[in-house]
Design a protein around this motif. Structure first.
Motif, mmCIF file in Angstrom:
data_model
loop_
_atom_site.group_PDB
_atom_site.id
_atom_site.type_symbol
_atom_site.label_atom_id
_atom_site.label_comp_id
_atom_site.label_asym_id
_atom_site.label_seq_id
_atom_site.Cartn_x
_atom_site.Cartn_y
_atom_site.Cartn_z
ATOM 1 N N LYS B 133 -7.756 13.121 -1.059
ATOM 2 C CA LYS B 133 -8.680 14.114 -0.519
ATOM 3 C C LYS B 133 -10.112 13.815 -0.975
ATOM 4 N N ALA B 134 -10.257 13.479 -2.256
ATOM 5 C CA ALA B 134 -11.593 13.227 -2.790
ATOM 6 C C ALA B 134 -12.233 12.021 -2.123
ATOM 7 N N HIS B 135 -11.410 11.081 -1.652
ATOM 8 C CA HIS B 135 -11.969 9.880 -1.048
ATOM 9 C C HIS B 135 -11.745 9.829 0.459
ATOM 10 N N HIS B 136 -11.419 11.005 1.006
ATOM 11 C CA HIS B 136 -11.256 11.147 2.462
ATOM 12 C C HIS B 136 -10.285 10.145 3.060
ATOM 13 N N ILE B 137 -9.138 10.039 2.427
ATOM 14 C CA ILE B 137 -8.132 9.109 2.936
ATOM 15 C C ILE B 137 -6.969 9.949 3.460
ATOM 16 N N THR B 138 -6.438 9.602 4.627
ATOM 17 C CA THR B 138 -5.256 10.315 5.112
ATOM 18 C C THR B 138 -4.125 9.325 5.317
ATOM 19 N N VAL B 139 -2.914 9.859 5.405
ATOM 20 C CA VAL B 139 -1.740 9.018 5.564
ATOM 21 C C VAL B 139 -1.874 8.237 6.870
ATOM 22 N N GLY B 140 -1.573 6.953 6.799
ATOM 23 C CA GLY B 140 -1.711 6.104 7.990
ATOM 24 C C GLY B 140 -2.979 5.267 7.962
ATOM 25 N N ASP B 141 -3.945 5.667 7.120
ATOM 26 C CA ASP B 141 -5.189 4.896 6.991
ATOM 27 C C ASP B 141 -4.906 3.545 6.344
ATOM 28 N N GLU B 142 -5.818 2.651 6.566
ATOM 29 C CA GLU B 142 -5.749 1.403 5.834
ATOM 30 C C GLU B 142 -6.931 1.377 4.886
ATOM 31 N N ILE B 143 -6.660 1.098 3.617
ATOM 32 C CA ILE B 143 -7.776 1.085 2.674
ATOM 33 C C ILE B 143 -7.942 -0.307 2.081
ATOM 34 N N ASP B 144 -9.145 -0.515 1.614
ATOM 35 C CA ASP B 144 -9.497 -1.806 1.082
ATOM 36 C C ASP B 144 -9.437 -1.741 -0.439
ATOM 37 N N VAL B 145 -8.529 -2.503 -1.030
ATOM 38 C CA VAL B 145 -8.432 -2.531 -2.480
ATOM 39 C C VAL B 145 -8.592 -3.964 -2.949
ATOM 40 N N LYS B 146 -9.664 -4.200 -3.642
ATOM 41 C CA LYS B 146 -9.968 -5.539 -4.150
ATOM 42 C C LYS B 146 -9.830 -6.605 -3.051
ATOM 43 N N GLY B 147 -10.384 -6.290 -1.896
ATOM 44 C CA GLY B 147 -10.383 -7.267 -0.823
ATOM 45 C C GLY B 147 -9.093 -7.314 -0.021
ATOM 46 N N ARG B 148 -8.084 -6.592 -0.505
ATOM 47 C CA ARG B 148 -6.820 -6.580 0.236
ATOM 48 C C ARG B 148 -6.734 -5.307 1.056
ATOM 49 N N THR B 149 -6.163 -5.394 2.241
ATOM 50 C CA THR B 149 -5.991 -4.197 3.057
ATOM 51 C C THR B 149 -4.596 -3.631 2.816
ATOM 52 N N LEU B 150 -4.590 -2.400 2.328
ATOM 53 C CA LEU B 150 -3.306 -1.751 2.048
ATOM 54 C C LEU B 150 -3.141 -0.566 2.995
ATOM 55 N N LYS B 151 -1.882 -0.366 3.400
ATOM 56 C CA LYS B 151 -1.607 0.720 4.319
ATOM 57 C C LYS B 151 -1.126 1.931 3.509
ATOM 58 N N VAL B 152 -1.777 3.087 3.767
ATOM 59 C CA VAL B 152 -1.378 4.300 3.029
ATOM 60 C C VAL B 152 -0.175 4.913 3.744
ATOM 61 N N THR B 153 0.983 4.859 3.086
ATOM 62 C CA THR B 153 2.201 5.340 3.743
ATOM 63 C C THR B 153 2.520 6.781 3.386
ATOM 64 N N GLY B 154 1.911 7.273 2.339
ATOM 65 C CA GLY B 154 2.265 8.644 1.961
ATOM 66 C C GLY B 154 1.420 9.176 0.828
ATOM 67 N N LEU B 155 1.652 10.448 0.495
ATOM 68 C CA LEU B 155 1.000 11.081 -0.651
ATOM 69 C C LEU B 155 2.068 11.288 -1.707
ATOM 70 N N VAL B 156 1.685 11.002 -2.947
ATOM 71 C CA VAL B 156 2.717 10.963 -3.978
ATOM 72 C C VAL B 156 2.308 11.745 -5.231
ATOM 73 N N TYR B 157 3.285 12.387 -5.836
ATOM 74 C CA TYR B 157 3.094 13.053 -7.130
ATOM 75 C C TYR B 157 3.968 12.369 -8.157
ATOM 76 N N LEU B 158 3.446 12.229 -9.394
ATOM 77 C CA LEU B 158 4.244 11.649 -10.474
ATOM 78 C C LEU B 158 4.450 12.710 -11.564
ATOM 79 N N PRO B 159 5.669 12.856 -12.030
ATOM 80 C CA PRO B 159 5.953 13.912 -13.022
ATOM 81 C C PRO B 159 5.247 13.717 -14.358
ATOM 82 N N ASP B 160 4.764 12.517 -14.668
ATOM 83 C CA ASP B 160 4.066 12.354 -15.941
ATOM 84 C C ASP B 160 2.553 12.254 -15.739
#
Ligand SMILES: Nc1ncnc2c1ncn2[C@@H]1O[C@H](COP(=O)(O)OP(=O)(O)OP(=O)(O)O)[C@@H](O)[C@H]1O
Ligand SMILES: [Mg+2]
Lengths: 233, 758
Positions: B133-160
């Motif tokens: 939300k803070a970076h205006h990304i929604t599921v299905g978007d493709e984001i650029d991480v260190k020059g690599r294009t990654l597909k956002v498949t979902g939103l995730v919570y981690l218990p720790d």
């Protein structure tokens, strides 16, 4: 059946002094009659009426009202006695300011098992056309009529009136008195009127005179005069 | 009953009074319901997530790799469950934002996908909802991480990672600069410069856990061991729940008390005004029970309206509050109903029951008087003159001052009420102002006065290499205070650290609140951080016994000072001492403070950038700052309602005298001065009393939560803040004066004459 007082005493303790407001008062108030209680200010008239009405306690003596012995009654029983038997009218009208004329009379009506008809009662006291007015919109005489209607609609056996005309002028006062006489005649209600207006005594069947807490005289009028004709003093 | 009609008309006629108390009641219930529902939602979500998604009991990082056979053996021997997880920090966007990516797990800390699905293929990624939300990304978007294009498949919570902190020592979480996500192990290894393997554990009893830890320490070099109880990412939500509970009940209870008190005063007043009518009704034969029922109706209506509206508004308001919390704490909503229906029941019944019981006791006595007593005008001379009125000075002054004193003396309940109302508002204000100042103080003294370094590099192994100019080496390790002056010390839930520093370092300036440098005292003992001292009630001169978590050695030291470090549980000592304590060779260090950004070599575990921490703190604390304005607004609102209600009541009560004054030719303003301004000294007194109480209560509050939050707040109130608070209170007072002056204007001249008839 009637109201009988036997050697009734009422002593107020206010500070150091004791005020003997009723001294060995013995009197009978006959059923279905108009009784006027006369006397100067402070002579114990209100005290007498309040004791009869069960809103004040006597210290000694006996009071029976239609075979109820008030002496032995608890507060709750006194409430029931007032509820079922009595109507009260005070010099101050004490109407609920937030209720209309009709609603104020309704306050009395709710207390009774066999109340009178609202319209009849309000017409009797001449307030039917003002039934939707609030107390502050009425003159003193009109307010007193509403207060009478409130007491009357219960169809009580005894109507106790403490200076009902005290705050009214002659003309209005006389109208109120006529109304009380009418009630007495029509419904057979016993009416006790307290007043320091000696003239009013003329309209009563029986007159009781008080002075300094004592009943100094009581007598029957051969022929009570019409309220319109009493001498207003 | 026909009398019922009179109630509604009364409500209409005295709109302001009844409206005012209903609002007070509503505020109290709304506050309670919304905050409790927010918190209970939080609590339920936390419990569920923890249990169903197998939150870790502990995790550790070892310097060397562990075979899966070894893991299985440990699991068997110590009757626990273990799982490896990989993570790596990846710069995102190139402006200092860090994204921490984790590999998937299926036994412990199981990720929960709230939307979409978890990554399965290469180059797939799932992000935490707050970060997305803070970076205006929604599921299905493709984001650029260190020059690599990654597909956002979902939103995730981690218990720790419920409270998403970059480092455990951080105070506040900020999704703008740090976030978490999940990707496949393969993708993670290919984009991260460096990955760390954590071993997660759970389902162990405490003894088994301890035995396991000792065994691991013997054979492996343990870089890190973190128990769930000390893990702020897990514990913060729990301490927030715990610490909110007092606030949730005390604040609404106070407002409830104010509104119940007000209802009682209004009822008393109503009965007094209607004594003759009540007397007449009793003479006519109305029973006590009937009249009691009638007058109880007022309270019943106020209670019902206020509580129904309050519960509804509270339930509605709990939604944004829950949203606000979910920005802080990353907890998925696993089931549909997270909130506790008990909150609604309590919010509805408790205020009504309290109101009805109190009203019953207040109206019982006047209603039980004999009709004759009621019919007589109230005997004011019967009550003895109060002490105040009998004071000789009072009977000397002018008529005006005598009148005012009498008014005050005759309506003590009102004076007390004004005092309480003003105190309530002032305490809230001072509370807010102190918070506001305190936030500044935390940053200024901790990060500007004390921590004069820019970066801290923490190493994986012991370092020996000489540090250069602009750098200071230090040794840091986990250590606990186990005894104080020979007696067993209270256990602190959070991690406490011992820092071994160079006494002549320029990169940390341990000093007391008065600015006295403490470094020279280190040769005689240790210096403690403020939160540590206040959580354990320690002061200079106490003797403490320390135990380190590395080899469980103990050592006795004297506390030589408390430094104005307001964050964390820290013990400062000389580096040589700490090395010896830990059994390290002489001259080694585990971390260094630097002025310039250090290189991120293989040896480095992590680098701490002080500026990031400060910015992070500032950006997140802006929320607290806004809430301070919220508190001020709230204090103002309550103050205006309370003061206006009371001045209104006073005007009403004194309306016969007011109209008499008017008949005599007094001007409205003069009358107002005569009757209402009497309370000015009480308003001032209320404010003055509130200053120390407000400061004390915030100190109390901070002390009570220091153990969970790990930060203390410098409680200093500036004169400017006091002045501003006073201005707000006076403004409140004058607003209410203005409002009641209108009421005064409406008192008619006739009233004086009418009342004379009675
Ligand atoms: N509650 C009381 N306490 C003390 N004294 C009282 C009380 N009520 C009445 N008295 C005294 O008892 C005496 C009789 O009073 P009461 O009211 O019966 O007189 P009254 O005849 O009705 O007078 P008025 O015509 O003025 O109404 C008076 O002296 C009065 O002062
Ligand atoms: Mg009298």
């Amino acid at each position: 059946m009637s109201i009988v007082l036997w050697n009734v005493n009422r002593i107020y303790q206010s500070g150091e002094v004791n005020v003997h407001a009723l001294k060995n008062a013995s009197i009978e108030i006959p059923d279905k009659q108009i009784v006027a209680i006369l006397g100067p200010s402070g002579s114990g008239k209100s005290t007498l009426l309040n004791v009869i009405g069960g809103i004040d306690r006597h210290d000694e003596g006996e009071i029976t009202v239609h075979d109820h012995d008030l002496t032995k009654m608890k507060d709750k029983e006194l409430t029931e006695y007032r509820r079922n038997t009595l109507g009260f009218i005070f010099q101050q009208y004490n109407l609920m300011p937030t209720l209309t004329v009709e609603e104020n009379v309704e306050v009395g009506k709710e207390l009774s098992q066999n109340p009178l008809n609202m319209k009849d009662t309000l017409e009797k006291v001449g307030m039917w056309d003002k039934k939707d007015k609030f107390p502050y919109q009425l003159s003193g005489g009109e307010q007193q009529r509403v207060a009478i209607a409130r007491a009357l609609i219960k169809n009580p056996r005894v109507l106790l009136c403490d200076e009902p005309t005290g705050a009214l002028d002659e003309e209005t006062g006389k109208k109120i008195l006529s109304l009380l006489k009418y009630v007495n005649e029509t419904y057979g209600t016993t009416v006790c009127i307290i007043t320091h207006n000696n003239g009013i005594g003329e309209m009563a069947h029986k007159v009781v005179r008080m002075k300094s807490g004592e009943i100094i005289e009581h007598y029957y009028n051969e022929e009570p005069v019409d309220p319109e004709k009493v001498k207003w003093v | 009953m026909i009398l019922r009609k009179s109630i509604l008309r009364q409500f209409k006629e005295k709109k302001f009074q009844y409206f005012g108390v209903i609002i007070l009641l509503l505020l109290s219930i709304m506050l309670y319901v919304s905050m409790s529902m927010g918190i209970s939602t939080l609590d339920n979500r936390n419990d569920q997530f923890k249990e169903e998604y197998m939150q870790e009991d502990f995790h550790m990082i070892l310097a060397n790799e562990v075979s899966s056979d070894q893991l299985e053996e440990w699991e068997k021997n110590y009757n626990l469950s273990l799982e490896e997880r990989l993570y790596g920090d990846i710069p995102y966007n190139g402006n200092g934002t860090t994204l921490r990516l984790f590999s998937n797990t299926n036994k412990i800390n199981i990720p929960y996908a709230s939307e979409g699905k978890l990554p399965e293929e290469a180059d797939e990624i799932a992000l935490s909802p707050v970060f997305a939300k803070a970076h205006h990304i929604t599921v299905g978007d493709e984001i650029d991480v260190k020059g690599r294009t990654l597909k956002v498949t979902g939103l995730v919570y981690l218990p720790d990672y419920i409270y998403v902190l970059e480092r455990e020592s951080d105070l506040l979480s900020d999704p703008n600069t740090f976030g978490i996500g999940m990707t496949t192990e393969h993708t993670l290894q290919s984009i991260a410069d460096k990955t760390v393997t954590q071993i997660l554990g759970n389902e162990a009893s405490e003894e088994e856990r301890n035995a396991f830890k000792s065994a691991v320490t013997e054979n492996y070099s343990l870089l890190k061991w973190m128990n769930q109880e000390e893990n702020p990412r897990i514990q913060f939500v729990e301490s927030e729940i715990e610490s909110s509970e007092t606030m949730i009940t005390t604040l609404p209870l106070f407002i409830l008390a104010l509104s119940v008190f007000m209802v009682l005063m209004i009822m008393k007043r109503r009965l007094e005004m209607q004594r003759k009518e009540i007397g007449t009704m009793k003479a006519l034969g109305y029973r006590n029970s009937e009249l009691t029922k009638h007058y109880m109706m007022y309270a019943t209506i106020i209670g019902l309206v206020g509580s129904i509206l309050g519960v509804t508004a509270g339930a509605a308001l709990s939604i944004p509050i829950t949203d606000l919390y979910s920005n802080y704490f990353n907890l998925p909503s696993i089931s549909y109903f997270d909130w506790d229906p008990r909150v609604l029941v309590i919010g509805f019944f408790v205020p009504n029951i309290i109101l009805l019981i109190m009203t019953y006791f207040v109206i019982k006595k006047p209603l039980q008087q004999s009709p004759l007593d009621l019919l007589r005008p109230k005997d004011t001379s019967k009550g003895k003159k109060s002490l105040l009125e009998r004071l000789p000075i009072i009977n000397k002054g002018s008529f005006i001052s005598r009148f005012r004193i009498r008014l005050l003396a005759r309506s003590k309940a009102r004076a007390v009420y004004i005092l309480l109302g003003v105190m309530f508002s002032s305490i809230l204000l001072i509370f807010g102002a102190t918070m506001y100042k305190g936030m500044d103080g935390i940053v200024d003294s901790t990060y500007k006065d004390i921590m004069t370094y820019n970066y801290a590099a923490h190493f994986k192994t012991l370092q020996q290499e000489e540090t250069t100019k602009g750098e200071s080496p230090f040794t840091v390790a986990e250590a606990d205070i186990i005894e104080i002056n020979g007696e067993k010390a209270k256990e602190i839930e959070q991690q406490s650290m011992i820092y071994g520093i160079e006494p002549d370092t320029e990169h940390i300036q341990l000093q007391t609140e008065d600015g006295k440098l403490l470094h020279s005292t280190l040769k005689n003992g240790v210096v403690l951080s403020e939160p540590f001292a206040s959580a354990l009630g320690l002061s200079k001169g106490d003797t403490i016994t320390l135990e380190n978590a590395y080899n469980n050695k103990t050592i006795e030291k004297e506390v030589t000072g408390i430094a104005k470090v307001y964050i964390g549980f820290s013990i400062y000592s000389e580096r040589s001492e700490v090395n010896e304590f830990l059994g390290y060779p002489k001259g080694v260090y585990t971390a260094k403070w630097t002025e310039d950004k250090p290189d991120n070599s293989e040896d480095v575990l992590f680098i701490e950038n002080k500026q990031d921490i400060i910015e992070n703190f500032e950006s997140t604390s802006s929320l607290t700052r806004y809430s301070v304005f919220g508190i001020a607004g709230f204090a103002f609102l309550i103050g205006v309602i309370v003061l206006t209600l009371i001045t209104n009541l006073i005007v009403e009560e004194n309306s016969p005298s007011i109209s008499l004054f008017k008949v005599m030719g007094y001007k409205d303003q003069e009358i107002s001065r005569l009757m209402i301004n009497v309370y000015t000294p009480i308003v001032l007194l209320g404010f003055l009393l509130s200053v120390p109480i407000g400061i004390l209560s915030i100190e109390q509050l901070m002390n009570s939560i220091v153990e969970q939050t790990g930060f203390a707040m410098p409680v200093q109130l500036s004169w400017l803040m006091i002045l501003i608070s006073l201005m707000i209170i006076l403004f409140t007072y004058y607003v209410s004066l203005f409002l009641s002056r209108r009421k005064l204007k409406n008192v008619s001249l006739q009233e004086a004459l009418n009342k004379q008839q009675d």
